[in-house]
Design an enzyme around this catalytic site. Structure first.
Site, PDB file in Angstrom:
ATOM      1  N   ARG A   1      39.516  37.025  43.644  1.00 18.26           N
ATOM      2  CA  ARG A   1      40.738  37.828  43.790  1.00 18.26           C
ATOM      3  C   ARG A   1      40.370  39.023  44.635  1.00 18.26           C
ATOM      4  NH1 ARG A   1      38.384  41.756  42.252  1.00 18.26           N
ATOM      5  NH2 ARG A   1      40.368  42.847  42.197  1.00 18.26           N
ATOM      6  N   GLY A   2      41.368  39.884  44.906  1.00 16.44           N
ATOM      7  CA  GLY A   2      41.144  40.973  45.857  1.00 16.44           C
ATOM      8  C   GLY A   2      41.538  40.443  47.227  1.00 16.44           C
ATOM      9  N   ALA A   3      42.334  41.242  47.938  1.00 19.87           N
ATOM     10  CA  ALA A   3      42.941  40.747  49.185  1.00 19.87           C
ATOM     11  C   ALA A   3      41.912  40.194  50.190  1.00 19.87           C
ATOM     12  CB  ALA A   3      43.795  41.856  49.791  1.00 19.87           C
TER      13      ALA A   3
ATOM     14  N   ARG B   1      48.834  32.826  46.680  1.00 23.73           N
ATOM     15  CA  ARG B   1      49.130  34.188  46.239  1.00 23.73           C
ATOM     16  C   ARG B   1      49.958  34.848  47.347  1.00 23.73           C
ATOM     17  NH1 ARG B   1      44.970  37.705  43.145  1.00 23.73           N
ATOM     18  NH2 ARG B   1      46.962  38.462  42.341  1.00 23.73           N
TER      19      ARG B   1
ATOM     20  N   GLN C   1      41.389  44.292  35.494  1.00 24.21           N
ATOM     21  CA  GLN C   1      40.341  44.248  36.535  1.00 24.21           C
ATOM     22  C   GLN C   1      39.496  45.524  36.543  1.00 24.21           C
ATOM     23  OE1 GLN C   1      43.523  43.363  36.991  1.00 24.21           O
ATOM     24  NE2 GLN C   1      43.787  41.869  38.606  1.00 24.21           N
TER      25      GLN C   1
ATOM     26  N   ASP D   1      46.892  45.552  48.952  1.00 23.43           N
ATOM     27  CA  ASP D   1      47.026  44.127  49.281  1.00 23.43           C
ATOM     28  C   ASP D   1      47.861  43.912  50.525  1.00 23.43           C
ATOM     29  OD1 ASP D   1      46.493  44.272  46.237  1.00 23.43           O
ATOM     30  OD2 ASP D   1      45.973  42.238  46.891  1.00 23.43           O
TER      31      ASP D   1
ATOM     32  N   ASN E   1      50.004  47.588  46.170  1.00 18.09           N
ATOM     33  CA  ASN E   1      48.723  47.377  45.474  1.00 18.09           C
ATOM     34  C   ASN E   1      49.021  46.976  44.031  1.00 18.09           C
ATOM     35  OD1 ASN E   1      45.799  47.455  45.486  1.00 18.09           O
ATOM     36  ND2 ASN E   1      45.934  49.259  44.190  1.00 18.09           N
ATOM     37  N   LYS E   2      47.977  46.766  43.277  1.00 20.55           N
ATOM     38  CA  LYS E   2      48.085  46.314  41.885  1.00 20.55           C
ATOM     39  C   LYS E   2      49.117  47.120  41.110  1.00 20.55           C
ATOM     40  CE  LYS E   2      46.524  43.560  40.424  1.00 20.55           C
ATOM     41  NZ  LYS E   2      47.244  42.268  40.317  1.00 20.55           N
TER      42      LYS E   2
HETATM   43  O1  MRU Z   1      45.426  40.712  41.582  1.00 19.28           O
HETATM   44  P1  MRU Z   1      44.160  41.148  42.248  1.00 19.28           P
HETATM   45  O2  MRU Z   1      43.033  41.379  41.309  1.00 19.28           O
HETATM   46  O3  MRU Z   1      43.798  40.215  43.387  1.00 19.28           O
HETATM   47  O4  MRU Z   1      44.527  42.539  42.895  1.00 19.28           O
HETATM   48  C1  MRU Z   1      43.584  43.218  43.675  1.00 19.28           C
HETATM   49  C2  MRU Z   1      44.048  44.544  44.101  1.00 19.28           C
HETATM   50  O5  MRU Z   1      45.135  44.962  43.802  1.00 19.28           O
HETATM   51  C3  MRU Z   1      43.138  45.325  44.988  1.00 19.28           C
HETATM   52  O6  MRU Z   1      43.342  46.699  44.813  1.00 19.28           O
HETATM   53  C4  MRU Z   1      43.452  44.962  46.443  1.00 19.28           C
HETATM   54  O7  MRU Z   1      43.360  43.591  46.645  1.00 19.28           O
HETATM   55  C5  MRU Z   1      42.570  45.652  47.396  1.00 19.28           C
HETATM   56  S1  MRU Z   1      40.950  45.011  47.235  1.00 19.28           S
HETATM   57  C6  MRU Z   1      39.933  45.537  48.386  1.00 19.28           C
END
Ligand code: MRU
Length: 364
Positions: free
Chosen positions: A53-55, A90, A202, A243, A253-254
């Protein structure tokens, strides 16, 4: 980054040059397990179920996913079908689409028999570029921490972060955590407030784990605590990831990021967002209206995973079984609440002009 003294990235090509290895992030912080992906379906599953996960990391995984799929079929039809499937895993993080489109742009004009080898090379390049980009974000962002430290009289700089935008969310370094890693390298005292980041936690499971591994002082806080800490002068700086960032500087973002930005604005705490250029979606302007927000299953809200007193990892319910839940995974922070964007090219205001100043090639 190091885990038990061994250097890891979050994704890498297996020794046989065929399979792709990842860390199963759903098991952290309780178990560190490397998983081998061999098919595009496994890559899609890893992205959807958030083993990765993470963009930036889901973009890199999708690029390698195409390589795995090309091993079975290199036709244009198969390639397009895999690309559509991967992008749908996603919907919010733009890096996923960015990486897949970059691969298609290279591969589609090629004869079928040349596609596989070049796909692996390009996926490798996407990973290498991500590492260099995030390292540069760290170099640019560390100045912000340094500036606070210079006025602090030796007291640690308190940085609040949300979700996990560390090395696990990228190929290495991370985005929001990269300036923190750089500050620690430079000997600047830093303390991190880690938002737990419900529903999937997370912050608690990944960011805290990264900070423990790196020996960086931190405390875990519930998602509701940030505003209170800011009111009492206990947060010097917020740094989060994103993201998808619109061409006008809105930041998706999250879920929960927006509330932190509101609290930061009310308390005059600088609120920075760290991002690679690949996270900017130049086709959208109004984030609240135009960015599709991923809705995940309600189980993520209704249940929680943890380790019990007997060291067993369990998933338990936290609400009556008849209670339904809604689970939007991201929210949008309007540009007006963002102090600045930390990119691989420098820091800019969260605005169209600010972004175009750093990415002039995007001017039409
Ligand atoms: O749902 P996730 O865990 O994929 O969400 C991740 C985030 O929101 C991060 O802050 C975002 O992807 C930036 S990561 C460098």
């Amino acid at each position: 980054m190091r885990v038990d003294g061994k250097v890891y990235r979050s994704i890498w090509l297996a020794e046989d040059g065929i399979g792709v290895e990842i860390i199963d992030q759903t098991l952290l912080p309780f178990q560190f397990k490397v998983v081998r992906l061999e098919t595009v379906e496994q890559a899609m599953d890893a992205i959807s179920r958030m083993l990765v996960r993470g963009a930036p990391l889901i973009g890199a995984t999708a690029a390698y996913g195409l390589c795995l799929g090309l091993r079975r079929s290199g036709t244009t039809e198969a390639l397009r079908e895999m690309a559509t499937g991967l992008i749908a895993c996603r919907p919010t993080a733009i890096n996923l689409r960015w990486a897949v489109e970059r691969m298609l742009e290279l591969l589609l004009p090629l004869p079928e028999e040349q596609r596989l080898a070049l796909a692996y090379l390009e996926a490798g390049r996407i990973c290498e570029e991500d590492v260099a980009t995030n390292e540069a974000i760290g170099r640019h962002g560390v100045g912000l921490i340094e500036a606070v430290a210079a006025q602090n009289g030796g007291r640690p700089v308190n940085v609040l972060t949300h979700c996990n935008a560390g090395w696990l969310a990228t190929v290495d370094w991370g985005t929001a955590l990269a300036p923190i890693f750089k500050a620690v390298e430079a000997g600047i005292p830093v303390h991190v407030w880690v938002d737990e980041t419900r529903p999937r936690n997370q912050g608690a499971s990944l960011t805290a784990w990264e900070l423990v591994a790196a020996g960086i002082p931190h405390h875990l806080i519930v998602d509701n605590a940030g505003g209170h800490l800011m009111q009492h002068g206990r947060v010097d700086l917020c740094i989060v990831g994103t993201d998808r960032t619109t061409a006008s500087g809105d930041v998706c973002n999250k879920i929960g990021t927006y509330l932190k930005a509101l609290a930061a604005a009310d308390n005059k705490v600088p609120f920075y967002v760290a991002l690679p250029g690949s996270t900017v979606d130049w086709t959208v302007s109004d984030g609240v209206v135009e960015i599709p927000i991923e809705e995940r299953e309600q189980e993520e809200v209704l249940r929680i995973m943890g380790r019990d007193d007997h060291d067993e990892v369990r998933r338990v319910a936290i609400a009556p079984s008849a209670t339904p839940a809604v689970n939007p995974a991201f929210d949008v922070t309007p540009a007006r609440l963002v102090t600045g964007l930390i990119t691989e090219r420098g820091i800019c205001p969260a605005s169209r002009d600010g972004l175009l100043g750093l990415y002039p090639e995007r001017r039409r």
